[in-house]
Design a protein around this motif. Sequence first.
Motif, PDB file in Angstrom:
ATOM      1  N   LYS A 234      22.620 -71.806  22.888  1.00 33.90           N
ATOM      2  CA  LYS A 234      22.420 -73.206  23.285  1.00 33.90           C
ATOM      3  C   LYS A 234      23.005 -74.164  22.252  1.00 33.90           C
ATOM      4  CE  LYS A 234      18.753 -76.614  24.084  1.00 33.90           C
ATOM      5  NZ  LYS A 234      17.279 -76.835  24.117  1.00 33.90           N
ATOM      6  N   THR A 235      22.883 -73.813  20.975  1.00 29.30           N
ATOM      7  CA  THR A 235      23.401 -74.696  19.928  1.00 29.30           C
ATOM      8  C   THR A 235      24.899 -74.894  20.058  1.00 29.30           C
ATOM      9  OG1 THR A 235      21.641 -74.117  18.364  1.00 29.30           O
ATOM     10  CG2 THR A 235      23.687 -74.965  17.425  1.00 29.30           C
ATOM     11  N   PHE A 236      25.614 -73.834  20.432  1.00 29.25           N
ATOM     12  CA  PHE A 236      27.061 -73.960  20.600  1.00 29.25           C
ATOM     13  C   PHE A 236      27.387 -75.008  21.649  1.00 29.25           C
ATOM     14  CE2 PHE A 236      30.834 -72.860  23.098  1.00 29.25           C
ATOM     15  CZ  PHE A 236      31.814 -72.933  22.117  1.00 29.25           C
ATOM     16  N   TRP A 237      26.682 -74.983  22.772  1.00 27.15           N
ATOM     17  CA  TRP A 237      26.986 -75.924  23.855  1.00 27.15           C
ATOM     18  C   TRP A 237      26.633 -77.358  23.464  1.00 27.15           C
ATOM     19  CZ3 TRP A 237      30.350 -74.765  27.219  1.00 27.15           C
ATOM     20  CH2 TRP A 237      30.492 -73.438  27.647  1.00 27.15           C
ATOM     21  N   LEU A 238      25.583 -77.529  22.673  1.00 26.64           N
ATOM     22  CA  LEU A 238      25.237 -78.877  22.208  1.00 26.64           C
ATOM     23  C   LEU A 238      26.280 -79.387  21.210  1.00 26.64           C
ATOM     24  CD1 LEU A 238      21.380 -78.477  21.820  1.00 26.64           C
ATOM     25  CD2 LEU A 238      22.564 -79.967  23.440  1.00 26.64           C
ATOM     26  N   LEU A 239      26.725 -78.519  20.310  1.00 23.29           N
ATOM     27  CA  LEU A 239      27.775 -78.918  19.369  1.00 23.29           C
ATOM     28  C   LEU A 239      29.083 -79.201  20.108  1.00 23.29           C
ATOM     29  CD1 LEU A 239      27.157 -76.402  16.427  1.00 23.29           C
ATOM     30  CD2 LEU A 239      26.572 -78.838  16.500  1.00 23.29           C
ATOM     31  N   ALA A 240      29.416 -78.334  21.062  1.00 25.59           N
ATOM     32  CA  ALA A 240      30.655 -78.524  21.819  1.00 25.59           C
ATOM     33  C   ALA A 240      30.586 -79.789  22.670  1.00 25.59           C
ATOM     34  CB  ALA A 240      30.916 -77.306  22.702  1.00 25.59           C
ATOM     35  N   GLY A 241      29.436 -80.047  23.275  1.00 23.88           N
ATOM     36  CA  GLY A 241      29.281 -81.238  24.110  1.00 23.88           C
ATOM     37  C   GLY A 241      29.380 -82.525  23.312  1.00 23.88           C
ATOM     38  N   PHE A 243      30.865 -82.870  20.493  1.00 21.58           N
ATOM     39  CA  PHE A 243      32.214 -82.998  19.972  1.00 21.58           C
ATOM     40  C   PHE A 243      33.207 -83.394  21.062  1.00 21.58           C
ATOM     41  CE2 PHE A 243      34.436 -81.457  15.944  1.00 21.58           C
ATOM     42  CZ  PHE A 243      33.655 -82.275  15.150  1.00 21.58           C
ATOM     43  N   PHE A 244      32.939 -83.040  22.314  1.00 25.17           N
ATOM     44  CA  PHE A 244      33.751 -83.536  23.431  1.00 25.17           C
ATOM     45  C   PHE A 244      33.695 -85.060  23.451  1.00 25.17           C
ATOM     46  CE2 PHE A 244      34.155 -85.205  27.697  1.00 25.17           C
ATOM     47  CZ  PHE A 244      35.244 -84.533  28.228  1.00 25.17           C
ATOM     48  N   PHE A 245      32.490 -85.605  23.330  1.00 26.53           N
ATOM     49  CA  PHE A 245      32.330 -87.056  23.324  1.00 26.53           C
ATOM     50  C   PHE A 245      32.928 -87.670  22.057  1.00 26.53           C
ATOM     51  CE2 PHE A 245      28.354 -86.155  26.002  1.00 26.53           C
ATOM     52  CZ  PHE A 245      29.090 -86.206  27.179  1.00 26.53           C
ATOM     53  N   CYS A 246      32.869 -86.911  20.948  1.00 27.56           N
ATOM     54  CA  CYS A 246      33.470 -87.387  19.706  1.00 27.56           C
ATOM     55  C   CYS A 246      34.976 -87.583  19.876  1.00 27.56           C
ATOM     56  CB  CYS A 246      33.188 -86.389  18.579  1.00 27.56           C
ATOM     57  SG  CYS A 246      33.867 -86.863  16.980  1.00 27.56           S
ATOM     58  N   GLY A 247      35.645 -86.577  20.419  1.00 28.43           N
ATOM     59  CA  GLY A 247      37.086 -86.676  20.637  1.00 28.43           C
ATOM     60  C   GLY A 247      37.440 -87.761  21.636  1.00 28.43           C
ATOM     61  N   PHE A 248      36.637 -87.896  22.691  1.00 23.06           N
ATOM     62  CA  PHE A 248      36.873 -88.918  23.703  1.00 23.06           C
ATOM     63  C   PHE A 248      36.862 -90.314  23.085  1.00 23.06           C
ATOM     64  CE2 PHE A 248      35.926 -91.840  27.081  1.00 23.06           C
ATOM     65  CZ  PHE A 248      36.495 -91.298  28.220  1.00 23.06           C
ATOM     66  N   TRP A 365      36.430 -73.379  18.089  1.00 24.07           N
ATOM     67  CA  TRP A 365      36.183 -73.547  19.527  1.00 24.07           C
ATOM     68  C   TRP A 365      35.471 -74.861  19.821  1.00 24.07           C
ATOM     69  CZ3 TRP A 365      38.957 -71.315  22.867  1.00 24.07           C
ATOM     70  CH2 TRP A 365      39.427 -70.016  22.672  1.00 24.07           C
ATOM     71  N   VAL A 366      34.598 -75.286  18.902  1.00 27.29           N
ATOM     72  CA  VAL A 366      33.960 -76.594  19.058  1.00 27.29           C
ATOM     73  C   VAL A 366      35.020 -77.691  19.020  1.00 27.29           C
ATOM     74  CG1 VAL A 366      32.378 -78.231  17.965  1.00 27.29           C
ATOM     75  CG2 VAL A 366      31.742 -75.832  18.134  1.00 27.29           C
ATOM     76  N   VAL A 367      36.019 -77.525  18.151  1.00 31.27           N
ATOM     77  CA  VAL A 367      37.110 -78.494  18.059  1.00 31.27           C
ATOM     78  C   VAL A 367      37.937 -78.511  19.346  1.00 31.27           C
ATOM     79  CG1 VAL A 367      39.266 -79.048  16.856  1.00 31.27           C
ATOM     80  CG2 VAL A 367      37.242 -78.434  15.544  1.00 31.27           C
TER      81      VAL A 367
END
Length: 423
Positions: A234-241, A243-248, A365-367
């Motif tokens: 679950k932590t991976f998906w929260l970090l990835a999510g 970071f998606f908004f971070c890049g956006f 992968w988070v990046v």
Amino acid sequence: MQSSAQSPSKLYYGWIVVLVAFVTLLVSAGIRSMPSIFMVPFETEFGWERSGISGVISVGIFLYGLVGPFSAALLAKFGIRRMMVISLIILAGSLAVTPLMTQLWQYQLLWGVVSGLATGMMANVLGVTVASRWFVQRRGLVVGVLTASAATGQLLFLPLLARITVHEGWRYAVYTAVAVVLALAVVVAIFMRNHPYDVGAAAYGTEEVVKPDPFRGSIFLTPLLTLRDAMKNKTFWLLAGTFFFCGFSTNGLIGTHLIAACGDHGIEEVTAAGLLAFMGIFDLFGTTMSGWFTDRFDSRKLLFWYYGLRGLSLIFLPYALNATPTMLIVFSVFYGLDWIATVPPTVKLAAQEFGKERAGMVFGWVVVFHQIGASTAAYGAGLVRQITGTYSTTFVTAGFICLIAALMALRIAKKAAVVRAQA
């Protein structure tokens, strides 16, 4: 394994490695940001549409992120120095050919594909790899410094390149970049080292000189297997999510479109680039301090504040563009402090949850999600501007998205935020 024989008074070579990596990330990110300067000149010279040019930038941003997990494997197998030199030479080659292009597909190939992959090898994963190999103590600070260099470079060189573009033409800006990249390749070849063991030193904060374990996995399969395992967490998906908004909300939106948005309000290109450079100066301070904070405070709460304040800044931006220049400066200061301060706490949370050995690939992968978000904004904002004639809707939408990311950060498991020594 042996004791380090390095004198306490002697400069630790890891700081030289950090300096070389800092400059490399600074220059690489600066070159990655050049298409934002070329958007208007290319519209004028070639007649390309804003959405088509944005599409090239979008592809480049996506590949820049996608190469991250595989670059972690390549750095581990072939060494930091070799991969940096190869990437710089490839980047210089793509730049050198750019002035000869006449078609949009050529721009897509050179900047969307080749430049995206080459600069992706010299992105945040490089900084994380250097910090993990050379430092045990002050690792968060080093990650913050190297992350700041990447973000700052994206902004700092823009005024100079914009001035060259306006007064001499965009081709001369490209020639300048080629010269800088080739000079940097020589510096990397001379001074960069792969591991503390290469100079007979221990990692900073330890006493034992340890020979690095050879990379035994597959360059392509190991990152994919790491992703498969991480996706169950679950932590991976929260970090990835988040970071998606971070890049956006950063390089995909502001880094790509702020100069063009300023042009819509009658602000000259060089002045707009100066605003981005101003952000870069404050980002250097903000992200470095974020690394210092990450060594001492709960990373989840840091992310909550970073995303929350960034969201408020973006909601304020349309007003600032229509108000006095002072309001734009205010935006530049607050947004710049938070440009990419999210990286150090995100790296720490990844290392705590997945372990030091896998942290580089997991963060890679988070990046990827960060760059998917950035790619979405780079193309989407250009398309919305083409349809509606304004960027205001996109800026405000990005602001509210950041507020969502702030709440998501608090959902990360508490154990990942409090375990310190194990990372």
